[in-house]
Design a protein around this motif. Structure first.
Motif, PDB file in Angstrom:
ATOM      1  N   ALA A  47      22.543   3.891  33.616  1.00  0.00           N
ATOM      2  CA  ALA A  47      22.183   2.517  33.278  1.00  0.00           C
ATOM      3  C   ALA A  47      20.748   2.430  32.783  1.00  0.00           C
ATOM      4  O   ALA A  47      19.943   3.342  32.975  1.00  0.00           O
ATOM      5  CB  ALA A  47      22.375   1.615  34.499  1.00  0.00           C
ATOM      6  N   TRP A  48      20.453   1.314  32.141  1.00  0.00           N
ATOM      7  CA  TRP A  48      19.091   1.032  31.707  1.00  0.00           C
ATOM      8  C   TRP A  48      18.892  -0.473  31.694  1.00  0.00           C
ATOM      9  O   TRP A  48      19.837  -1.256  31.606  1.00  0.00           O
ATOM     10  CB  TRP A  48      18.826   1.613  30.314  1.00  0.00           C
ATOM     11  CG  TRP A  48      19.614   0.984  29.211  1.00  0.00           C
ATOM     12  CD1 TRP A  48      19.265  -0.085  28.417  1.00  0.00           C
ATOM     13  CD2 TRP A  48      20.935   1.356  28.778  1.00  0.00           C
ATOM     14  NE1 TRP A  48      20.259  -0.384  27.533  1.00  0.00           N
ATOM     15  CE2 TRP A  48      21.288   0.489  27.718  1.00  0.00           C
ATOM     16  CE3 TRP A  48      21.834   2.360  29.168  1.00  0.00           C
ATOM     17  CZ2 TRP A  48      22.516   0.588  27.065  1.00  0.00           C
ATOM     18  CZ3 TRP A  48      23.050   2.449  28.510  1.00  0.00           C
ATOM     19  CH2 TRP A  48      23.386   1.576  27.479  1.00  0.00           C
ATOM     20  N   ALA A  49      17.640  -0.881  31.792  1.00  0.00           N
ATOM     21  CA  ALA A  49      17.278  -2.284  31.657  1.00  0.00           C
ATOM     22  C   ALA A  49      16.074  -2.376  30.736  1.00  0.00           C
ATOM     23  O   ALA A  49      15.146  -1.567  30.845  1.00  0.00           O
ATOM     24  CB  ALA A  49      16.965  -2.914  33.010  1.00  0.00           C
ATOM     25  N   THR A  50      16.103  -3.339  29.819  1.00  0.00           N
ATOM     26  CA  THR A  50      14.972  -3.563  28.926  1.00  0.00           C
ATOM     27  C   THR A  50      14.510  -5.002  29.052  1.00  0.00           C
ATOM     28  O   THR A  50      15.287  -5.905  29.395  1.00  0.00           O
ATOM     29  CB  THR A  50      15.339  -3.268  27.455  1.00  0.00           C
ATOM     30  OG1 THR A  50      16.377  -4.164  27.035  1.00  0.00           O
ATOM     31  CG2 THR A  50      15.803  -1.828  27.297  1.00  0.00           C
ATOM     32  N   PHE A  51      13.228  -5.207  28.763  1.00  0.00           N
ATOM     33  CA  PHE A  51      12.582  -6.510  28.909  1.00  0.00           C
ATOM     34  C   PHE A  51      11.823  -6.793  27.614  1.00  0.00           C
ATOM     35  O   PHE A  51      10.907  -6.055  27.253  1.00  0.00           O
ATOM     36  CB  PHE A  51      11.620  -6.500  30.102  1.00  0.00           C
ATOM     37  CG  PHE A  51      12.273  -6.114  31.400  1.00  0.00           C
ATOM     38  CD1 PHE A  51      12.576  -7.066  32.357  1.00  0.00           C
ATOM     39  CD2 PHE A  51      12.598  -4.788  31.671  1.00  0.00           C
ATOM     40  CE1 PHE A  51      13.195  -6.717  33.551  1.00  0.00           C
ATOM     41  CE2 PHE A  51      13.219  -4.417  32.859  1.00  0.00           C
ATOM     42  CZ  PHE A  51      13.511  -5.393  33.799  1.00  0.00           C
ATOM     43  N   GLU A  52      12.216  -7.871  26.924  1.00  0.00           N
ATOM     44  CA  GLU A  52      11.608  -8.192  25.630  1.00  0.00           C
ATOM     45  C   GLU A  52      11.099  -9.626  25.629  1.00  0.00           C
ATOM     46  O   GLU A  52      11.748 -10.524  26.176  1.00  0.00           O
ATOM     47  CB  GLU A  52      12.630  -8.026  24.510  1.00  0.00           C
ATOM     48  CG  GLU A  52      13.241  -6.642  24.399  1.00  0.00           C
ATOM     49  CD  GLU A  52      14.371  -6.595  23.388  1.00  0.00           C
ATOM     50  OE1 GLU A  52      14.078  -6.745  22.181  1.00  0.00           O
ATOM     51  OE2 GLU A  52      15.540  -6.455  23.804  1.00  0.00           O
ATOM     52  N   ASP A  53       9.932  -9.839  25.000  1.00  0.00           N
ATOM     53  CA  ASP A  53       9.406 -11.184  24.847  1.00  0.00           C
ATOM     54  C   ASP A  53      10.331 -12.008  23.970  1.00  0.00           C
ATOM     55  O   ASP A  53      10.850 -11.523  22.959  1.00  0.00           O
ATOM     56  CB  ASP A  53       8.010 -11.138  24.210  1.00  0.00           C
ATOM     57  CG  ASP A  53       6.971 -10.502  25.132  1.00  0.00           C
ATOM     58  OD1 ASP A  53       7.044 -10.727  26.348  1.00  0.00           O
ATOM     59  OD2 ASP A  53       6.098  -9.777  24.616  1.00  0.00           O
ATOM     60  N   ALA A  54      10.521 -13.270  24.348  1.00  0.00           N
ATOM     61  CA  ALA A  54      11.410 -14.165  23.590  1.00  0.00           C
ATOM     62  C   ALA A  54      10.828 -15.577  23.628  1.00  0.00           C
ATOM     63  O   ALA A  54      11.262 -16.412  24.420  1.00  0.00           O
ATOM     64  CB  ALA A  54      12.824 -14.140  24.168  1.00  0.00           C
ATOM     65  N   ASP A  55       9.807 -15.816  22.806  1.00  0.00           N
ATOM     66  CA  ASP A  55       9.174 -17.139  22.715  1.00  0.00           C
ATOM     67  C   ASP A  55       8.709 -17.652  24.076  1.00  0.00           C
ATOM     68  O   ASP A  55       9.029 -18.777  24.483  1.00  0.00           O
ATOM     69  CB  ASP A  55      10.129 -18.153  22.072  1.00  0.00           C
ATOM     70  CG  ASP A  55      10.470 -17.796  20.632  1.00  0.00           C
ATOM     71  OD1 ASP A  55       9.576 -17.274  19.936  1.00  0.00           O
ATOM     72  OD2 ASP A  55      11.612 -18.026  20.213  1.00  0.00           O
ATOM     73  N   GLY A  56       7.989 -16.823  24.785  1.00  0.00           N
ATOM     74  CA  GLY A  56       7.469 -17.203  26.095  1.00  0.00           C
ATOM     75  C   GLY A  56       8.422 -16.924  27.229  1.00  0.00           C
ATOM     76  O   GLY A  56       8.027 -16.974  28.397  1.00  0.00           O
ATOM     77  N   ALA A  57       9.669 -16.633  26.913  1.00  0.00           N
ATOM     78  CA  ALA A  57      10.657 -16.241  27.909  1.00  0.00           C
ATOM     79  C   ALA A  57      10.852 -14.727  27.824  1.00  0.00           C
ATOM     80  O   ALA A  57      10.126 -14.023  27.126  1.00  0.00           O
ATOM     81  CB  ALA A  57      11.967 -16.980  27.677  1.00  0.00           C
ATOM     82  N   THR A  58      11.857 -14.224  28.547  1.00  0.00           N
ATOM     83  CA  THR A  58      12.128 -12.787  28.571  1.00  0.00           C
ATOM     84  C   THR A  58      13.611 -12.555  28.352  1.00  0.00           C
ATOM     85  O   THR A  58      14.445 -13.122  29.065  1.00  0.00           O
ATOM     86  CB  THR A  58      11.719 -12.171  29.923  1.00  0.00           C
ATOM     87  OG1 THR A  58      10.336 -12.450  30.171  1.00  0.00           O
ATOM     88  CG2 THR A  58      11.933 -10.661  29.910  1.00  0.00           C
ATOM     89  N   LEU A  59      13.924 -11.733  27.363  1.00  0.00           N
ATOM     90  CA  LEU A  59      15.303 -11.291  27.176  1.00  0.00           C
ATOM     91  C   LEU A  59      15.506 -10.025  27.992  1.00  0.00           C
ATOM     92  O   LEU A  59      14.879  -8.999  27.734  1.00  0.00           O
ATOM     93  CB  LEU A  59      15.592 -11.015  25.704  1.00  0.00           C
ATOM     94  CG  LEU A  59      16.961 -10.372  25.404  1.00  0.00           C
ATOM     95  CD1 LEU A  59      18.106 -11.293  25.839  1.00  0.00           C
ATOM     96  CD2 LEU A  59      17.087  -9.992  23.940  1.00  0.00           C
TER      97      LEU A  59
END
Length: 291
Positions: free
Chosen positions: A240-252
């Motif tokens: 498994a993996w998890a990624t965290f991306e900026d999304a207009d002040g939120a997090t995808l």
């Protein structure tokens, strides 16, 4: 040294959503599973940055053969549609080939279609044949991986570092992990690269599910990979993996899982793993005050 030039084309029909195939194509944890063309070859990823301008470095090893070094770089990434990367192959310090690799993704009814074009400049003998065999086998592996991959996503209305901090913190992770109504009982927890989390998930009816997560790559604030075992030192049932991306002040947040077998994937899907996983991400959102 003079070189030979060739344009190679590959096509695969894959029984998976195009968004899942995209994750299997780009996510470092998934690429590490399907990259080796045969079981006699191992591929070690030393660096992997799936972003435009990002670089990937891997070493291909086969018994009795010199190691092969592959340096690649992402030139274009249009999620679920198209990627372009270069790659340079060398062995014992000598460049063997360079190539431009273009992958196009499209829906094809219940399937999705992957078309890969390799524009190859070969500086050593046998590289065209090697590319045909290696890419062909790798794409067969990719199709199999995509068909047993589960991808969950949620936009969480909190900054990326806050969401990362709630997940990769041994004090907070056990407080929210698991579907609605489940709780965690931790035996050992170390969320660094090479670390582990040994714990029981306890269902609302009291049923105990032993778990063991082993952590591989941890890239702070961005992504991590881990293996899921059935109980402490038990058989592996998923990578498994998890990624965290900026999304207009939120997090995808993207959580991907490649199950060990298609049977395990189908069983997990059958008992509601997608819905239960989305509940888990919902608990994370509530924990950080974003829901």
């Amino acid at each position: 040294m003079s070189g030979d030039f060739a344009t190679l084309r590959f096509e695969r029909q894959v029984s998976a959503p195009v968004a899942t195939l995209w994750q299997a194509w780009t996510a470092p944890a998934a690429r590490a599973i399907w990259a080796a063309p045969t079981s006699a070859v191992t591929v070690e990823f030393l660096q992997s940055e799936p972003r435009v301008g990002g670089r990937e470095l891997s070493i291909c090893k086969a018994s009795g053969q010199p190691d092969v070094r592959c340096e690649a770089g992402w030139l274009e990434l249009q999620p679920h549609f198209r990627s372009v990367n270069y790659e340079v192959i060398s062995s014992q310090g000598v460049t063997q080939s360079s190539a431009l690799v273009t992958a196009a993704f499209s829906e094809a009814g219940a399937m999705c279609k992957l078309e890969v074009t390799v524009q190859l400049s070969a500086l050593a003998a046998g590289m065209e044949a090697g590319y045909r065999q290696g890419f062909g086998a790798g794409l067969d592996n990719l199709a199999g991986v995509a068909e047993r991959t589960m991808v969950l996503q949620r936009v969480i209305r909190a900054p990326r570092q806050v969401v990362w901090g709630a997940w990769m913190n041994p004090e907070t992770l056990p407080k929210w992990w698991g579907p609605d109504g489940f709780s965690c009982r931790t035996k050992r927890i170390d969320l660094r690269a090479g670390g582990e989390w040994v714990f029981d998930m306890i269902a609302p009816d009291g049923t105990v599910f032993p778990n063991h997560h082993r952590y591989g790559e941890v890239l702070a604030g961005q992504r991590f990979g881990y293996s899921l075992l059935w109980g402490e030192d038990g058989p592996k049932h998923a990578d498994a993996w998890a990624t965290f991306e900026d999304a207009d002040g939120a997090t995808l947040v993207t959580l991907g899982m490649v199950f060990a077998t298609t049977t395990e994937f189908n069983e997990a899907k059958g008992f509601g793993a997608i819905e239960l996983g989305l509940q888990t991400l919902g608990k994370l959102a509530r924990f950080v005050g974003a829901d």
